[in-house]
Structures are given as C-alpha cells and as structure tokens.
Design a protein around this motif. Structure first.
Motif, PDB file in Angstrom:
ATOM      1  N   ARG A 136       0.811  -1.118  -0.273  1.00 27.12           N
ATOM      2  CA  ARG A 136      -0.169  -0.106   0.116  1.00 27.12           C
ATOM      3  C   ARG A 136       0.967   0.986   0.141  1.00 27.12           C
ATOM      4  NH1 ARG A 136      -4.857  -2.073   3.895  1.00 27.12           N
ATOM      5  NH2 ARG A 136      -6.310  -3.107   3.066  1.00 27.12           N
ATOM      6  N   ALA A 137       2.142   1.320   1.007  1.00 30.51           N
ATOM      7  CA  ALA A 137       3.314   2.121   0.773  1.00 30.51           C
ATOM      8  C   ALA A 137       3.568   2.769  -0.487  1.00 30.51           C
ATOM      9  CB  ALA A 137       3.807   1.557   2.003  1.00 30.51           C
ATOM     10  N   ALA A 138       3.855   1.627  -1.745  1.00 32.50           N
ATOM     11  CA  ALA A 138       4.694   2.104  -2.691  1.00 32.50           C
ATOM     12  C   ALA A 138       3.111   2.457  -3.618  1.00 32.50           C
ATOM     13  CB  ALA A 138       4.790   0.476  -3.209  1.00 32.50           C
ATOM     14  N   LEU A 139       2.170   2.505  -3.352  1.00 32.30           N
ATOM     15  CA  LEU A 139       0.956   2.568  -4.249  1.00 32.30           C
ATOM     16  C   LEU A 139       0.853   4.727  -4.430  1.00 32.30           C
ATOM     17  CD1 LEU A 139      -1.723   0.104  -3.664  1.00 32.30           C
ATOM     18  CD2 LEU A 139      -0.350   0.188  -5.879  1.00 32.30           C
ATOM     19  N   HIS A 140       0.952   5.046  -5.848  1.00 34.29           N
ATOM     20  CA  HIS A 140       0.812   6.275  -5.390  1.00 34.29           C
ATOM     21  C   HIS A 140      -0.417   6.302  -6.447  1.00 34.29           C
ATOM     22  CE1 HIS A 140       2.175   5.717  -9.473  1.00 34.29           C
ATOM     23  NE2 HIS A 140       3.300   5.789  -9.588  1.00 34.29           N
ATOM     24  N   PRO A 141      -0.842   8.107  -6.595  1.00 27.86           N
ATOM     25  CA  PRO A 141      -2.187   8.535  -7.015  1.00 27.86           C
ATOM     26  C   PRO A 141      -1.422   8.358  -8.507  1.00 27.86           C
ATOM     27  CG  PRO A 141      -1.655  10.294  -5.096  1.00 27.86           C
ATOM     28  CD  PRO A 141      -0.173   9.128  -5.059  1.00 27.86           C
ATOM     29  N   LYS A 142      -2.410   8.387  -9.163  1.00 29.44           N
ATOM     30  CA  LYS A 142      -2.228   8.846 -10.910  1.00 29.44           C
ATOM     31  C   LYS A 142      -2.008  10.199 -10.726  1.00 29.44           C
ATOM     32  CE  LYS A 142      -5.557   5.384 -12.400  1.00 29.44           C
ATOM     33  NZ  LYS A 142      -6.533   4.514 -13.564  1.00 29.44           N
ATOM     34  N   THR A 143      -0.431  10.477 -11.715  1.00 28.81           N
ATOM     35  CA  THR A 143      -0.216  11.695 -12.112  1.00 28.81           C
ATOM     36  C   THR A 143       0.736  11.249 -13.562  1.00 28.81           C
ATOM     37  OG1 THR A 143       1.054  12.852 -11.385  1.00 28.81           O
ATOM     38  CG2 THR A 143       1.999  11.180 -10.193  1.00 28.81           C
ATOM     39  N   ARG A 144       1.000  12.404 -13.843  1.00 25.90           N
ATOM     40  CA  ARG A 144       1.798  12.100 -14.996  1.00 25.90           C
ATOM     41  C   ARG A 144       3.295  12.445 -14.997  1.00 25.90           C
ATOM     42  NH1 ARG A 144      -0.531  17.756 -15.380  1.00 25.90           N
ATOM     43  NH2 ARG A 144       1.648  19.249 -15.823  1.00 25.90           N
ATOM     44  N   TYR A 145       3.456  12.463 -13.264  1.00 27.76           N
ATOM     45  CA  TYR A 145       4.996  12.585 -12.685  1.00 27.76           C
ATOM     46  C   TYR A 145       5.185  11.265 -13.088  1.00 27.76           C
ATOM     47  CZ  TYR A 145       4.232  17.409 -12.597  1.00 27.76           C
ATOM     48  OH  TYR A 145       3.555  18.604 -13.123  1.00 27.76           O
ATOM     49  N   GLU A 146       4.755  10.454 -12.131  1.00 24.63           N
ATOM     50  CA  GLU A 146       5.349   9.290 -12.007  1.00 24.63           C
ATOM     51  C   GLU A 146       4.871   7.775 -12.852  1.00 24.63           C
ATOM     52  OE1 GLU A 146       5.595   8.012  -7.449  1.00 24.63           O
ATOM     53  OE2 GLU A 146       3.714   9.849  -7.790  1.00 24.63           O
ATOM     54  N   PRO A 147       5.115   6.594 -13.284  1.00 23.04           N
ATOM     55  CA  PRO A 147       4.736   5.867 -13.754  1.00 23.04           C
ATOM     56  C   PRO A 147       3.303   5.579 -13.173  1.00 23.04           C
ATOM     57  CG  PRO A 147       6.682   5.100 -12.688  1.00 23.04           C
ATOM     58  CD  PRO A 147       6.228   6.497 -11.988  1.00 23.04           C
ATOM     59  N   PRO A 148       2.838   4.927 -15.090  1.00 22.36           N
ATOM     60  CA  PRO A 148       1.686   3.765 -14.262  1.00 22.36           C
ATOM     61  C   PRO A 148       1.942   2.897 -13.758  1.00 22.36           C
ATOM     62  CG  PRO A 148       1.274   4.869 -16.516  1.00 22.36           C
ATOM     63  CD  PRO A 148       2.619   5.426 -16.412  1.00 22.36           C
ATOM     64  N   GLN A 149       1.079   2.473 -12.564  1.00 24.39           N
ATOM     65  CA  GLN A 149       0.844   1.139 -12.122  1.00 24.39           C
ATOM     66  C   GLN A 149      -0.105   0.478 -12.582  1.00 24.39           C
ATOM     67  OE1 GLN A 149       1.333   2.621  -7.562  1.00 24.39           O
ATOM     68  NE2 GLN A 149       2.929   2.749  -7.293  1.00 24.39           N
ATOM     69  N   VAL A 150       0.840  -1.045 -13.120  1.00 23.56           N
ATOM     70  CA  VAL A 150      -0.301  -1.595 -13.412  1.00 23.56           C
ATOM     71  C   VAL A 150      -0.740  -3.179 -13.139  1.00 23.56           C
ATOM     72  CG1 VAL A 150      -0.388  -2.639 -16.011  1.00 23.56           C
ATOM     73  CG2 VAL A 150      -0.002  -0.262 -15.572  1.00 23.56           C
ATOM     74  N   MET A 151       0.869  -3.587 -13.018  1.00 28.84           N
ATOM     75  CA  MET A 151       0.775  -5.114 -12.092  1.00 28.84           C
ATOM     76  C   MET A 151       1.265  -5.324 -11.054  1.00 28.84           C
ATOM     77  SD  MET A 151       2.274  -8.365 -13.903  1.00 28.84           S
ATOM     78  CE  MET A 151       2.352  -8.022 -15.243  1.00 28.84           C
ATOM     79  N   VAL A 152       0.811  -6.372 -10.030  1.00 33.74           N
ATOM     80  CA  VAL A 152       1.288  -6.771  -8.559  1.00 33.74           C
ATOM     81  C   VAL A 152       1.439  -8.236  -9.199  1.00 33.74           C
ATOM     82  CG1 VAL A 152      -0.603  -6.791  -7.779  1.00 33.74           C
ATOM     83  CG2 VAL A 152       1.609  -6.763  -5.973  1.00 33.74           C
TER      84      VAL A 152
END
Length: 360
Positions: A136-152
């Motif tokens: 959960r701590a590694a998740l971040h909001p969707k933002t153009r400044y960070e890569p899209p988080q797609v898989m765990v």
C-alpha cells in the motif's frame, strides 16, 4: 554490440571433475522417470499451432480448472510465463510491483525492460515477501509525473527468501488491494504446488484473487520442460499473440505435455517427500557448530558455513569434488531437494559436510 568474453554460454562440465552423484543444485535437475518417458512415447499429438494437439489441449484445460481460471496456454518455461504476462498486460513506461528478490526482477535477464520497456519496483520484506502495508505504501495516485502502476506480482514459493510460503491471508489481502488500485494481479507459480502440498490449501483457493497464475512442471513435478499459464480467456488470447512473436507454437508439443499430465497424476503428493528431506538436511546442518541454517518450509535449504571456518564458496567447491552439487545464491548456499534425491543421499551429504568442517 555483442558482449565479449563469452559470459553467457553455459560452461561444459569439467571432464576432470567426478560425476555428480547427489544433485542438490536445483529441482530443475530432475530427470523424467521411466513411467513418465513411457507416457511421453504414447502421447497422442497434433499441431499445437492449429489447436490440433489433443494432449496439449487436455493439459491446458486441466491447469485452467486446477487454478480456477477460464483458459490456459502451454509455454516452454516459467520465465516465458512471466514475460508474456507483462507483455500482454503492460505498455512501455508502466510500473510493476514485486519483491526486490523476485524472479521476475532478479533472474529473468532484464527481459521485461528489454522487450516491453517496463520498470519493476522491488519492495523490501522478510523471507522474499512484502507485506500488505509495504504494498500500500508503494502505491501512488495517478499523475503524469510518475509511471502508471499496472501490475503486482507475488512469487509462490519465494525462492531467494528460502522457499517460503506466502500466507494465504497476505495473498488475499494484496490481491484485494491490487484490485482496488486497478492493478493486474499475477502469481509466479514456479513452486506453487510445493506450497499447495505443504499447506493443504488447494491451488484454486491459493490463486483465487489473482488474475493470472502459472505452474512450472520442470521443477519438483519432474517433467523435462514446460509451464502452463492460466487466466481470463481474453488475456490468454493476448498471450498467444506474444507466444507467436517470441517464437511460435511448439508444434507436436503433446510429447512434452504428456510428461506434465503424468506429473499432475503421479508426482504432486510426493512433493511432501522432498519437504521431509529438506527438513532432514536442515536439522543435520543445524547440529554442526558454526553453520547457520534457515528452517525450510518446502524443498529449499539455505545455509551459511562461515561460522564453522569454511566459506560458502569453498564448501560448494569441496562438496563438488565429492560428487555433491550445490549452488551459491545471494551469499548463501542453496540446497534443493527433489525426486532424484533420496533420504540416504541427504545423510551422505551431511557426512561430507561434517568431514569438511572437521578439516577446516
């Protein structure tokens, strides 16, 4: 540019070294039993490319049912299961979350970055596992400044962690949190059936919250080659596209699929014997002063002999000269039990280790 120094071609065995009598290097070292070879020889085959190999089709149907998924595809290796999964679900620049020692990050030659342009974020955690809180701590909001988080991705069992079994509650919680965050959830099932046998939890229950999962047949299950990846039908359809791009169908693959079917029918329950031998080896090593041993949960035994006056590298080399094969991994010695390692071989290995320590 081609690499220099011939670093990647496997070295041929040293002709002056004694033959390996006790092979604890990996459970990939298993040889097909006579009965498995007979099943392979009798296999009904067709062209896998056109969906016409009945033995391969049966294997895919059985694994899909075993894991509670809609469909499955037979692939040459577990690494290819992981690679085709990321290629089918991610786009260049996407982020994948896994443990920092996971196979997908540390043992697949950078394939996910090289072929797909994906980055893998490695999380810390004991025994090759990350916690729900770390995820959960590694998740971040969707933002153009960070890569899209797609898989765990979770590796069951966790190899570098010591062959440890992810607790079912953690698997369920991480899968649910991943779904809430909109991530694809993937289980690297290299030794999934070891976890199933050790816990008594069915493969279907163990993977129920995860979109995709696979079973490796060339490790403890004793087949010479192959793994089966399962998931939603549209996902498997996309994996087939990547299978074609990465080399295509295996044609009359029923010959090797028959070995995997034989393993499902005859060599799952016997994984408990490998676990018992791992415990026997760990117990014997722990009784030798100065040897530090991680208590095994499945068929992997990690230990350090440094406190007994022998480095891990030297211990591996001395055992090899006595016909025992082991491997150094992440600064520790890894011994891997499997169907070609008997209880008597475990005792012989312990005798050799005691002899080496006495001479140190």
């Amino acid at each position: 540019m081609l690499a220099s120094g011939m670093a990647y071609i496997p070295s041929l065995p040293d002709p002056n070294a004694p033959p390996v009598r006790i092979n604890l290097l990996s459970d990939t070292q298993t040889r097909p039993t006579p009965a498995m070879r007979e099943a392979m020889a009798r296999a009904e085959v067709g062209d896998e490319q056109t969906g016409d190999d009945p033995t391969t089709n049966l294997l895919q149907e059985r694994v899909a049912a075993l894991l509670g998924k809609q469909a499955a595809v037979f692939l040459p290796s577990g690494t290819m299961c992981n690679v085709t999964t990321t290629l089918a679900t991610c786009r260049p620049g996407d982020e994948i979350i896994a443990h920092r020692t996971a196979h997908i990050l540390s043992r697949e030659g950078g394939a996910h970055a090289a072929l797909g342009g994906f980055q893998i974020t490695g999380l810390d955690g004991d025994d090759g596992q990350f916690s729900l809180e770390a995820f959960r701590a590694a998740l971040h909001p969707k933002t153009r400044y960070e890569p899209p988080q797609v898989m765990v991705s979770a590796e069951q069992t966790a190899n570098i962690g010591g062959g440890t079994i992810w607790p079912q509650a953690t698997l369920d919680a991480v899968a649910a949190a991943g779904k809430d965050a909109g991530l694809w959830t993937h289980i690297d099932g290299a030794r999934l059936m070891n976890a199933v046998v050790a816990t008594g939890i069915s493969a279907k229950e163990m993977t129920k919250g995860w979109d995709s999962a696979w079973i490796d047949f060339s490790k403890g299950l004793g087949a010479p080659v192959g793994a089966v990846l399962a998931g939603p039908r549209d996902f498997i359809d996309e994996v087939w596209r990547w299978k074609q791009r990465l080399g295509g169908a295996m044609r009359q693959s029923g010959v090797i699929a028959a070995a995997c079917l034989y393993a499902l029918d005859h060599q799952v329950d016997r994984l408990a014997d490998d676990h018992a031998n791992a415990r026997r080896l760990a117990s014997g090593l722990a009784q030798i002063d100065g040897i530090e041993v991680q208590t095994p949960q499945t068929n992997l035994v990690f230990f350090k002999p440094d406190g007994a006056g022998v480095s891990g590298t030297d211990m591996v080399a001395q055992l090899r000269r006595r016909g025992v094969g082991l491997a150094m991994m992440e600064g520790r010695i890894r011994a891997c039990t499997h169907l070609d390692v008997s209880a008597d071989m475990i005792e012989q290995t312990l005798d050799h280790v005691r002899e080496i320590v006495r001479a140190a």
